[in-house]
Motif scaffolding. Structure first.
Motif, short mmCIF file in Angstrom:
data_model
loop_
_atom_site.label_atom_id
_atom_site.label_comp_id
_atom_site.label_asym_id
_atom_site.label_seq_id
_atom_site.Cartn_x
_atom_site.Cartn_y
_atom_site.Cartn_z
N LEU A 149 -8.99 24.95 3.24
CA LEU A 149 -10.32 25.37 4.07
C LEU A 149 -10.91 24.43 4.91
N LEU A 150 -10.79 23.19 4.68
CA LEU A 150 -11.50 22.29 5.42
C LEU A 150 -10.75 22.13 6.84
N GLU A 151 -9.67 22.71 7.04
CA GLU A 151 -8.89 22.62 8.29
C GLU A 151 -9.51 23.83 9.25
N LEU A 152 -10.34 24.67 8.37
CA LEU A 152 -10.99 25.67 9.37
C LEU A 152 -12.52 25.48 9.26
N LEU A 153 -13.04 24.36 9.13
CA LEU A 153 -14.21 23.96 9.06
C LEU A 153 -15.31 24.80 9.90
#
Length: 451
Positions: A149-153
Motif C-alpha cells: 500500500l505504501l507504494e501508492l501513498l
C-alpha cells in the motif's frame, strides 16, 4: 498511526523485502531527515546501504534488547507478531506498526473494500477491481496481492480494493466493506495456534462497517453471527452458483462456461466480487459480463499448455490441503497426476486423504519436507492409490512426466508453502513451468495499482 507521528522518535524498519523498501521510501518522503535503522538479512545488507545511504543497517535479526531501544518498529508482514523478541519489546514500551497501518493512518477517509480469507482472497480482490473498473470506477488494487500500500501513498482512487493476509487484518483501519472468502487452518507457524489464526483473521470484522462472508461455511457463519451488518454470498437469495450459472437470487446472470477462470471455486470467488459490488451500491448485474475478460492470476490453476502429450497446470499458490482438493475438483473426470508437499507446518491432511479414497484416475507424487508424512497417511488409508515419493521438486516433475498417460494432466497443487525449497510460491510455480518446458518468466498479476 500517521507517518508524521514518527518525527522525533527512535525508529527502525524490520525487513527489506518489498514492504520494507516501500516503508523506507514513504518515511523518507514525509520525514527526510529522520534517523532510520534497518534490520535485514546479512545477504541484503550491502544492497540496503546502496538503497539508502543514510540508513543504519544491521544485517541480522534483532533481539528483544535491540528492539527495546526504539520507540517504533515498522515490521514487515512476514515477521510474526508473536515472536518472543517482539512480545518482550512491546512489554518494555516499543510500539510496532506496519506499512498497512501507516497507509490507513494516512488515508482515514478512503473508500476501502478489504478482502481476506484462507483461499480465494487474491482472485476475489482482482475480480472486484476488474469489475469495478468495468463500471468506470477509478479503482486501486493493492496490498498482499503483490503491491504494498505504501507504494501508492500519494495515489488517489474512488475505490480501494485491498487484499489483507492474516498478518495484516489487525492493522487495517476503518473499512466500508470487509470480505471473508473462506476460513481454514493455515499459517500456524506465524500465529502459533489455530485459534489465534482464526481470531487474527476475523479482526477484519471489527474494522468493517459491512461484512460479507462465505455463506457455505458453517463455522465462519457462527463466528461472524454477531456482526450488525453481515451479508452472505454463495447461498440463496444472494449471489450463488446454480445449474451452470452465476445467479443473483432467482436471476441467472452469467454462464459459467464463459468464465475465464476455471473451477467452481473461482465461480464462488466471482460471487463474492459481485456481492461486494452490490454491497458498495454499484451495478453488479451490469458488471458481470466483464467476468469473461478477467485475466486469471498466475499460479492459481493456471493452464500452462501441452507438452509431451500432457496438459500442465500450475496451482503453486495452493498452500493448504483444502486448496489442493479444490484444484482436483476443478479437474473432475480427467486423468490427473498431482504433485503435493512442501514446507512442514503441521496441517491436518486427513480430509485430503479421505477425499482421495474413491477417486479414479488419480496419481499422487509427494515431495518436500512434509512429503513423507503425506505419503504415509495415503498408504494407510488407500494402499492401491498410485503413489510416488520424490527426493526433490525436480525429481517429482520428472516422475509425473513418466507416470501420466497421454492426454492426462500434471497438476502442481502442493497444499503446502514453498519455504523448504523456494523463496515463495511464485518461484516454485516458475520452476515448475521451466521443468515442464515452458517459459519460466510467465505473466504477472494484471491490474495492480490504480486504473
Amino acid at each position: 498511526m500517521r507517518i508524521a507521528e514518527l518525527a522525533g522518535r527512535r525508529v527502525a524498519v524490520w525487513g527489506f523485502g518489498r514492504e520494507g523498501r516501500a516503508a523506507i521510501r514513504a518515511i523518507r518522503s514525509r520525514l527526510p531527515a529522520l534517523p532510520l535503522a534497518l534490520y535485514c538479512r546479512a545477504d541484503e545488507a550491502d544492497v540496503a546501504r546502496a538503497f539508502d545511504a543514510a540508513l543504519t543497517v544491521y544485517g541480522h535479526e534483532p533481539e528483544a534488547v535491540a528492539l527495546s531501544a526504539y520507540d517504533v518498529v515498522v515490521k514487515s508482514p512476514g515477521i510474526s507478531a508473536y515472536k518472543p523478541a517482539v512480545v518482550t519489546a512491546q512489554a518494555q514500551g516499543t510500539a510496532f506498526t506496519s506499512g498497512t497501518a501507516l497507509w490507513f493512518g494516512e488515508h482515514p477517509d478512503a473508500r476501502v473494500a478489504g478482502v481476506t480469507g484462507t483461499k480465494g482472497k487474491s482472485t476475489t480482490s482482482a475480480m472486484l477491481a476488474h469489475l469495478a473498473r468495468a463500471l468506470g470506477v477509478r479503482t486501486a488494487l493493492a496490498g498482499n496481492i503483490g503491491l504494498p500500500l505504501l507504494e501508492l501513498l500519494d495515489a488517489s482512487a474512488e475505490l480501494w480494493t485491498i487484499e489483507l493476509s492474516s498478518f495484516q487484518t489487525g492493522e487495517a483501519g476503518p473499512l466500508e466493506l470487509g470480505v471473508v472468502t473462506s476460513l481454514y487452518e493455515e499459517h500456524l507457524d506465524w500465529h502459533g495456534t489455530r485459534e489465534r489464526y482464526v481470531a487474527d483473521k476475523l479482526k477484519l470484522a471489527d474494522a468493517a462497517r459491512t461484512l460479507l462472508v462465505n455463506g457455505q461455511q458453517a463455522g465462519l457463519l457462527e463466528l461472524t453471527a454477531a456482526h450488525p451488518q453481515r451479508l452472505l454470498f454463495g447461498t440463496e437469495p444472494g449471489w450463488h452458483v446454480a445449474d451452470g450459472w452465476i445467479v443473483r437470487g432467482a436471476q441467472p446472470v452469467f454462464e459459467l462456461a464463459a468464465m475465464s477462470a476455471p473451477g467452481l471455486h473461482n465461480a464462488l470467488n466471482a460471487c463474492a466480487a459481485l456481492a461486494a459490488l452490490d454491497a458498495l451500491g454499484l451495478d453488479a448485474v451490469r458488471a458481470a459480463a466483464a467476468l469473461a475478460s478477467f485475466r486469471p492470476l498466475p499460479h492459481r490453476l493456471h493452464p500452462l499448455g501441452e507438452r509431451d502429450g500432457m496438459h500442465w497446470v500450475d496451482d503453486s499458490i495452493s498452500t493448504t490441503p483444502e486448496a489442493t482438493l479444490a484444484a482436483l475438483d476443478s479437474l473432475a473426470g480427467r486423468e490427473v497426476t498431482v504433485i503435493v508437499g512442501g514446507y512442514e507446518r503441521g496441517l491436518d491432511w486427513s480430509h485430503f486423504v479421505q477425499a482421495t479414497r474413491d477417486r479414479c484416475g488419480l496419481r499422487v507424487i509427494t515431495q518436500g519436507a512434509n512429503g513423507p508424512r503425506i505419503a504415509d497417511a495415503l498408504r494407510h488409508v488407500r494402499t492401491e492409490l498410485p503413489l510416488g515419493e520424490a527426493d526433490d521438486f525436480a525429481d517429482a516433475v520428472a516422475m509425473a512426466r513418466t507416470v501420466t498417460p497421454q492426454g492426462g494432466v500434471v497438476l502442481l497443487s502442493p497444499g503446502a508453502p514453498s519455504f523448504d525449497q523456494f523463496r515463495d510460491y511464485a518461484e516454485r510455480g516458475r520452476r515448475f513451468a521451466g521443468l515442464a518446458g515452458f517459459d519460466e518468466d510467465g505473466a504477472g498479476i494484471a491490474g495492480l495499482g490504480v486504473a
